[in-house]
Design an enzyme around this catalytic site. Sequence first.
Site, PDB file in Angstrom:
ATOM      1  CB  SER A 190      50.759  12.908  19.416  1.00 32.44           C
ATOM      2  OG  SER A 190      51.058  14.254  19.394  1.00 32.44           O
ATOM      3  N   PRO A 202      69.451  11.417  36.241  1.00 30.88           N
ATOM      4  CG  PRO A 202      71.363  11.568  37.568  1.00 30.88           C
ATOM      5  CD  PRO A 202      70.529  12.356  36.606  1.00 30.88           C
ATOM      6  N   GLY A 248      63.879   9.605  33.742  1.00 29.11           N
ATOM      7  CA  GLY A 248      64.057   8.926  32.461  1.00 29.11           C
ATOM      8  C   GLY A 248      62.745   9.006  31.707  1.00 29.11           C
ATOM      9  CB  SER A 249      59.923   6.647  31.394  1.00 24.69           C
ATOM     10  OG  SER A 249      60.679   5.594  30.849  1.00 24.69           O
ATOM     11  CB  THR A 303      72.820  10.724  21.490  1.00 29.28           C
ATOM     12  OG1 THR A 303      72.173   9.603  22.087  1.00 29.28           O
ATOM     13  CG2 THR A 303      73.405  10.334  20.148  1.00 29.28           C
ATOM     14  CD  GLU A 313      64.024  11.139  20.651  1.00 29.23           C
ATOM     15  OE1 GLU A 313      64.937  11.629  21.342  1.00 29.23           O
ATOM     16  OE2 GLU A 313      63.078  11.805  20.213  1.00 29.23           O
ATOM     17  N   GLY A 314      61.709   7.580  24.165  1.00 30.93           N
ATOM     18  CA  GLY A 314      60.532   6.944  24.748  1.00 30.93           C
ATOM     19  C   GLY A 314      60.565   5.446  24.512  1.00 30.93           C
ATOM     20  CB  THR A 324      67.852  11.110  30.173  1.00 35.49           C
ATOM     21  OG1 THR A 324      67.025  10.800  29.049  1.00 35.49           O
ATOM     22  CG2 THR A 324      67.801   9.970  31.161  1.00 35.49           C
TER      23      THR A 324
HETATM   24  C1  FAD Z   1      72.510   4.860  24.129  1.00 32.52           C
HETATM   25  C2  FAD Z   1      71.532   5.825  24.715  1.00 32.52           C
HETATM   26  C3  FAD Z   1      71.410   7.086  24.168  1.00 32.52           C
HETATM   27  C4  FAD Z   1      70.521   8.002  24.735  1.00 32.52           C
HETATM   28  N1  FAD Z   1      70.462   9.273  24.216  1.00 32.52           N
HETATM   29  C5  FAD Z   1      69.720  10.200  24.862  1.00 32.52           C
HETATM   30  C6  FAD Z   1      69.759  11.574  24.456  1.00 32.52           C
HETATM   31  O1  FAD Z   1      70.421  11.945  23.476  1.00 32.52           O
HETATM   32  N2  FAD Z   1      69.087  12.476  25.205  1.00 32.52           N
HETATM   33  C7  FAD Z   1      68.346  12.119  26.296  1.00 32.52           C
HETATM   34  O2  FAD Z   1      67.772  12.991  26.917  1.00 32.52           O
HETATM   35  N3  FAD Z   1      68.257  10.819  26.688  1.00 32.52           N
HETATM   36  C8  FAD Z   1      68.921   9.868  26.002  1.00 32.52           C
HETATM   37  N4  FAD Z   1      68.873   8.559  26.419  1.00 32.52           N
HETATM   38  C9  FAD Z   1      68.059   8.201  27.573  1.00 32.52           C
HETATM   39  C10 FAD Z   1      66.794   7.450  27.191  1.00 32.52           C
HETATM   40  O3  FAD Z   1      65.895   8.309  26.532  1.00 32.52           O
HETATM   41  C11 FAD Z   1      66.227   6.859  28.486  1.00 32.52           C
HETATM   42  O4  FAD Z   1      67.074   5.802  28.839  1.00 32.52           O
HETATM   43  C12 FAD Z   1      64.810   6.391  28.345  1.00 32.52           C
HETATM   44  O5  FAD Z   1      63.952   7.491  28.253  1.00 32.52           O
HETATM   45  C13 FAD Z   1      64.363   5.524  29.510  1.00 32.52           C
HETATM   46  O6  FAD Z   1      64.656   6.128  30.710  1.00 32.52           O
HETATM   47  P1  FAD Z   1      65.404   5.316  31.865  1.00 32.52           P
HETATM   48  O7  FAD Z   1      66.605   4.688  31.280  1.00 32.52           O
HETATM   49  O8  FAD Z   1      65.576   6.204  33.039  1.00 32.52           O
HETATM   50  O9  FAD Z   1      64.401   4.142  32.226  1.00 32.52           O
HETATM   51  P2  FAD Z   1      63.159   4.211  33.197  1.00 32.52           P
HETATM   52  O10 FAD Z   1      62.306   5.378  32.902  1.00 32.52           O
HETATM   53  O11 FAD Z   1      63.643   4.064  34.597  1.00 32.52           O
HETATM   54  O12 FAD Z   1      62.365   2.901  32.770  1.00 32.52           O
HETATM   55  C14 FAD Z   1      62.791   1.586  33.118  1.00 32.52           C
HETATM   56  C15 FAD Z   1      61.760   0.599  32.564  1.00 32.52           C
HETATM   57  O13 FAD Z   1      60.452   0.874  33.114  1.00 32.52           O
HETATM   58  C16 FAD Z   1      59.509   1.111  32.076  1.00 32.52           C
HETATM   59  N5  FAD Z   1      58.553   2.142  32.485  1.00 32.52           N
HETATM   60  C17 FAD Z   1      58.851   3.366  32.986  1.00 32.52           C
HETATM   61  N6  FAD Z   1      57.709   4.054  33.241  1.00 32.52           N
HETATM   62  C18 FAD Z   1      56.688   3.231  32.906  1.00 32.52           C
HETATM   63  C19 FAD Z   1      55.254   3.356  32.934  1.00 32.52           C
HETATM   64  N7  FAD Z   1      54.670   4.466  33.357  1.00 32.52           N
HETATM   65  N8  FAD Z   1      54.520   2.314  32.498  1.00 32.52           N
HETATM   66  C20 FAD Z   1      55.118   1.159  32.056  1.00 32.52           C
HETATM   67  N9  FAD Z   1      56.449   0.991  32.014  1.00 32.52           N
HETATM   68  C21 FAD Z   1      57.227   2.001  32.424  1.00 32.52           C
HETATM   69  C22 FAD Z   1      60.348   1.562  30.885  1.00 32.52           C
HETATM   70  O14 FAD Z   1      59.684   1.341  29.659  1.00 32.52           O
HETATM   71  C23 FAD Z   1      61.591   0.707  31.051  1.00 32.52           C
HETATM   72  O15 FAD Z   1      61.372  -0.549  30.510  1.00 32.52           O
HETATM   73  C24 FAD Z   1      69.716   7.624  25.840  1.00 32.52           C
HETATM   74  C25 FAD Z   1      69.819   6.331  26.361  1.00 32.52           C
HETATM   75  C26 FAD Z   1      70.710   5.435  25.826  1.00 32.52           C
HETATM   76  C27 FAD Z   1      70.806   4.051  26.428  1.00 32.52           C
END
Ligand code: FAD
Length: 416
Positions: free
Chosen positions: A343, A151, A154-155, A181, A393-394, A149
């Site tokens: 998957s 800035p 994310g997803s 993590t 993890e998604g 992840t």
């Molecule tokens: C406590 C914690 C531990 C973590 N540990 C790790 C780690 O070890 N390594 C790592 O790499 N990451 C880690 N993460 C990051 C985590 O994997 C991301 O927060 C997650 O993938 C979501 O990304 P984002 O927060 O940028 O949200 P965004 O991607 O910005 O999403 C925001 C919202 O929009 C929705 N959304 C996004 N795209 C779509 C779409 N195409 N269709 C429908 N809905 C959508 C999402 O489901 C979510 O509800 C951690 C996060 C937390 C909070």
Amino acid sequence: MINLETPRKFEFLVSQAHQVATEIFRTNSRKYDRDEHSYPKELDMLAAMIDGMNAGGALSGAGAGSVGEGNGTRTAREGHGKQPARDRDVNRNASNMASLLGLTELSWGDVGLLLTMPRQGLGQAAIAAVANEEQLKRFGGKWAAMAITEPEAGSDSAAIRTTATLDGDEYVLNGEKIFVTAGDRAELIVVWATLDHEQGRAAIKSFVVERDNPGLILERLEHKLGIRASDTADLRLDDCRIPKDNLLGSPEIERGRGFAGVMQTFDNTRPLVAGMAIGVARACLERTRELLSEAGVEIDYDLPPHAQVAAASEFIAMESDWEASRLLTMQAAWMADNKKPNSLQASMAKAKAGRTATDIALRCVALCGSIGYGEGELLEKWARDVKILDLFEGTQQIQLLIVARQLLGKTSAELK
Ligand SMILES: Cc1cc2nc3c(=O)[nH]c(=O)nc-3n(C[C@H](O)[C@H](O)[C@H](O)COP(=O)(O)OP(=O)(O)OC[C@H]3O[C@@H](n4cnc5c(N)ncnc54)[C@H](O)[C@@H]3O)c2cc1C
């Protein structure tokens, strides 16, 4: 026939995990929830036990070689076709099932502490999925975090901006990774970075960075809603030099192959995260049953739903949802152990278990009223802890998107 019993060969593992969950995790649960960012030193004594579990293939490297390249991995569409002869008639429970059962049990104890257990880390699953023999020897058994992840990514992991540039015998990494993590506590960080922005997903590779590399800088530790025992780090890679042999998998950029390699990690880790959700939800259900019983509400499975008191009826509905999540998750792990592409099932399991466990935790708090909401019970903590399992993890939405793509035979470009 579906055999719902724990495979006999894993009974010892599960009972060991249960003992740790009861005697170490539960007894320290509240302490490290309150004392965020202090290292749970009680876990160090577990290192020897974990080494033993690793040696038996029980914990690290979930799915090592099970769903990796050249190991029976096929695309979703191929997955519906005939199995190759060598894969037929295989029915075994191996490292994926062992990991799932062990992690579920430990999460029943405390999922935050589990996520910060030494010699662990989701990075090991990435290593197991794509490392070569030499890398497995070098990195196997070490505490490895996973840094995907950013800035702006994310997803949508395809948006990763962190770069890896070859300079002689080294890669030079530059970028920012957030929400890692155990990013400060782990020995290794598996970093996803791009070799060439222009070439899209195919150029994104994973690289192993030693935590003490001077180019890997801790920016800050997050303050969080739940899993406070587990530290979450923001890291900066500033001209971070690593040996070029630390690239996992092939350095070739094969256009059109998408995320080949790195994405296999999720087929291993999503069932495990689903298992964590199942563990936390079981803890909630068990404690709620006890509290209901103390309040004079007994659950009688011989009575039809309409003849139950409302709380008992709601409890039974939660239990059946929990059971469905557990079975889906076990199926996903079993498929990985049997070299079947999983998957679809891995995402289904994570979506179902993440949502169900979050619902169960909150409904248990509601059923127990003020007792469930107060600090005197761990229910309120579990309701905070469990949310992350439907997020990292998604997220829930992303799992549903993956399931839809797989069922409809659409690519990520066709269904966003
Ligand atoms: C406590 C914690 C531990 C973590 N540990 C790790 C780690 O070890 N390594 C790592 O790499 N990451 C880690 N993460 C990051 C985590 O994997 C991301 O927060 C997650 O993938 C979501 O990304 P984002 O927060 O940028 O949200 P965004 O991607 O910005 O999403 C925001 C919202 O929009 C929705 N959304 C996004 N795209 C779509 C779409 N195409 N269709 C429908 N809905 C959508 C999402 O489901 C979510 O509800 C951690 C996060 C937390 C909070």
